[in-house]
Design a protein around this motif. Structure first.
Motif, PDB file in Angstrom:
ATOM      1  N   SER A  35       8.615   8.916   5.631  1.00  0.00           N
ATOM      2  CA  SER A  35       8.313   9.008   7.071  1.00  0.00           C
ATOM      3  C   SER A  35       9.280   9.954   7.780  1.00  0.00           C
ATOM      4  O   SER A  35       8.901  10.717   8.671  1.00  0.00           O
ATOM      5  CB  SER A  35       8.374   7.619   7.705  1.00  0.00           C
ATOM      6  OG  SER A  35       7.413   6.757   7.143  1.00  0.00           O
ATOM      7  N   LEU A  36      10.551   9.921   7.354  1.00  0.00           N
ATOM      8  CA  LEU A  36      11.549  10.802   7.981  1.00  0.00           C
ATOM      9  C   LEU A  36      11.282  12.271   7.662  1.00  0.00           C
ATOM     10  O   LEU A  36      11.573  13.151   8.477  1.00  0.00           O
ATOM     11  CB  LEU A  36      12.949  10.407   7.521  1.00  0.00           C
ATOM     12  CG  LEU A  36      13.480   9.065   8.024  1.00  0.00           C
ATOM     13  CD1 LEU A  36      14.927   8.866   7.590  1.00  0.00           C
ATOM     14  CD2 LEU A  36      13.377   8.970   9.541  1.00  0.00           C
ATOM     15  N   GLU A  37      10.738  12.547   6.462  1.00  0.00           N
ATOM     16  CA  GLU A  37      10.388  13.919   6.129  1.00  0.00           C
ATOM     17  C   GLU A  37       9.332  14.447   7.100  1.00  0.00           C
ATOM     18  O   GLU A  37       9.377  15.595   7.540  1.00  0.00           O
ATOM     19  CB  GLU A  37       9.876  14.002   4.687  1.00  0.00           C
ATOM     20  CG  GLU A  37      10.953  13.933   3.640  1.00  0.00           C
ATOM     21  CD  GLU A  37      11.929  15.097   3.728  1.00  0.00           C
ATOM     22  OE1 GLU A  37      11.480  16.224   4.051  1.00  0.00           O
ATOM     23  OE2 GLU A  37      13.132  14.881   3.501  1.00  0.00           O
ATOM     24  N   ILE A  38       8.372  13.585   7.397  1.00  0.00           N
ATOM     25  CA  ILE A  38       7.337  13.975   8.362  1.00  0.00           C
ATOM     26  C   ILE A  38       7.974  14.182   9.743  1.00  0.00           C
ATOM     27  O   ILE A  38       7.661  15.133  10.465  1.00  0.00           O
ATOM     28  CB  ILE A  38       6.228  12.897   8.425  1.00  0.00           C
ATOM     29  CG1 ILE A  38       5.537  12.771   7.075  1.00  0.00           C
ATOM     30  CG2 ILE A  38       5.240  13.217   9.529  1.00  0.00           C
ATOM     31  CD1 ILE A  38       4.537  11.642   7.009  1.00  0.00           C
ATOM     32  N   ALA A  39       8.903  13.277  10.097  1.00  0.00           N
ATOM     33  CA  ALA A  39       9.583  13.385  11.403  1.00  0.00           C
ATOM     34  C   ALA A  39      10.382  14.682  11.492  1.00  0.00           C
ATOM     35  O   ALA A  39      10.378  15.369  12.528  1.00  0.00           O
ATOM     36  CB  ALA A  39      10.498  12.182  11.615  1.00  0.00           C
TER      37      ALA A  39
END
Length: 381
Positions: A35-39
């Motif tokens: 999810s953080l990669e997407i963020a």
């Protein structure tokens, strides 16, 4: 100095670096890491960051610091600030954060010291909003102890000094701020305020003028400049009023603002005429003469003194003058004849009309007499 856009990009990069650090330190689960990669991708797109450009990422990076360390410093500062606020009324309060420099490099203060100095500045600003200027001065001083090459710290301390009534120290700080950064327009505003507090209105006006050259639209400095100019003008008028009049001014006052009584009393012709007028009722006749009344009324309405030609061509005035001259001759010299007086000749005691009308002292007295009869109405316009 960074632009607002550069500051926003550095903050966005700091967030991305913190997210990377959280994943590297296993603070986030595997699903959370995805999810953080997407963020991260969303943040880089929103702030137009190219994460594959090594030069850009290096220029925007906060390393060796990280966002979590910056946040820890902020929280520690806030905690100590809240603690100090409980005793802010005490005159012995000091800004509570340690201002001992850490490691200074050959090129100047370390990045950590600069961060701590900014924390002190923020603390000082908070004290200013509370009108606790002594603590604000202490906080700004600690910032300067850590980082002495930043104009804003001196400028802010100059403002606090002025608010605390220490104007000479404020002048010194404002000058130091401008020495560090001549383009720092607020430095001129601080300098102007300090000079104004010292009553040095010319220096204050000069400082505000210099500041407006850098920031023409600054309404605060525009208003302060007008205030300094008003004080300067008022001071100049006061100085002129207190200065003794020059000989030329005194002479002008004697001739235009009032007549010289000593000169009039020593004028034989005038004294002779005055004695005659008082002896034979000529003064009462003069005051009640219609021509004199009209002449005085014209002076009140227009401010113009009657010309010599007008007075010489007025039969009533000429007749009154001959009678007065004749009376003066008979009073001043028993041997004078009526025909000599009536002819306006210069007998032993007579006073030729032309001589009287050409006498500056007499004419000035006449002007003052007519002004006096005006009753001060001119001041009520």
């Amino acid at each position: 100095m960074q632009t607002p856009e550069e500051s926003r990009k550095r903050l966005a990069m700091a967030i991305i670096e913190y997210l990377d650090k959280a994943v590297a330190d296993s603070l986030i689960s595997t699903d959370g890491a995805e999810s953080l990669e997407i963020a991260k991708q969303c943040i880089s797109d929103a702030f137009e960051l190219d994460l594959e450009d090594d030069a850009e990422t290096k220029a925007l990076s906060l390393k060796p610091f990280s966002l979590d360390k910056v946040f820890d410093v902020y929280m520690a500062t806030q905690a100590k600030l809240e603690s100090s606020n409980n005793t802010a009324g005490s005159s012995t309060d000091k800004a509570p954060v340690d201002a001992t420099p850490t490691t200074n490099t050959a090129s100047g203060p370390s990045d950590e010291d600069r961060m701590r100095a900014d924390a002190f500045k923020a603390e000082g600003n908070s004290f200013v909003t509370q009108k606790n200027y002594k603590n604000a001065i202490d906080a700004y001083t600690r910032a300067i102890d850590l980082v002495s090459d930043t104009a804003v710290y001196y400028g802010n301390r100059a403002a606090a000094y002025s608010q605390n009534g220490e104007y000479e120290k404020a002048v010194a700080d404002a000058k130091q701020a401008l020495k560090i950064d001549p383009s720092y327009s607020k430095g001129y505003s601080r300098l102007g305020l300090a000079h104004y507090g010292l009553g040095q209105y010319k220096e204050a006006a000069d400082a505000y003028t210099d500041g407006l050259a850098l920031d023409p639209g600054n309404k605060g400095m525009l208003e302060s400049l007008e205030s300094a100019k008003s004080k300067l003008d008022a001071s100049s008028v006061s100085d002129r009023a207190a200065s003794p009049a020059s000989p030329a001014a005194q002479s002008a006052a004697g001739s235009g603002g009032g007549f010289d009584l000593a000169s009039l009393m020593s004028n034989p012709a005038l004294m002779n005429m005055a004695q005659s007028m008082m002896a034979n009722g000529g003064l009462e006749s003069l005051m009640s003469n219609p021509s004199v009344s009209r002449m005085a009324e014209n002076f009140r309405n227009t401010g113009q003194t009657p010309s010599m030609a007008d007075m010489m061509n007025n039969p009533e005035l000429m007749d009154m003058a001959r009678n007065m001259s004749g009376s003066a001759g008979s009073t001043g010299n028993a041997g004078a004849t009526d025909s000599g007086a009536n002819s306006g000749s210069s007998g032993a005691g007579s006073i030729p009309l032309a001589s009287l009308m050409n006498n500056p002292a007499l004419m000035n007295m006449a002007r003052q007499f007519m002004q006096g009869n005006n009753g001060g109405s001119g001041s009520q316009q």
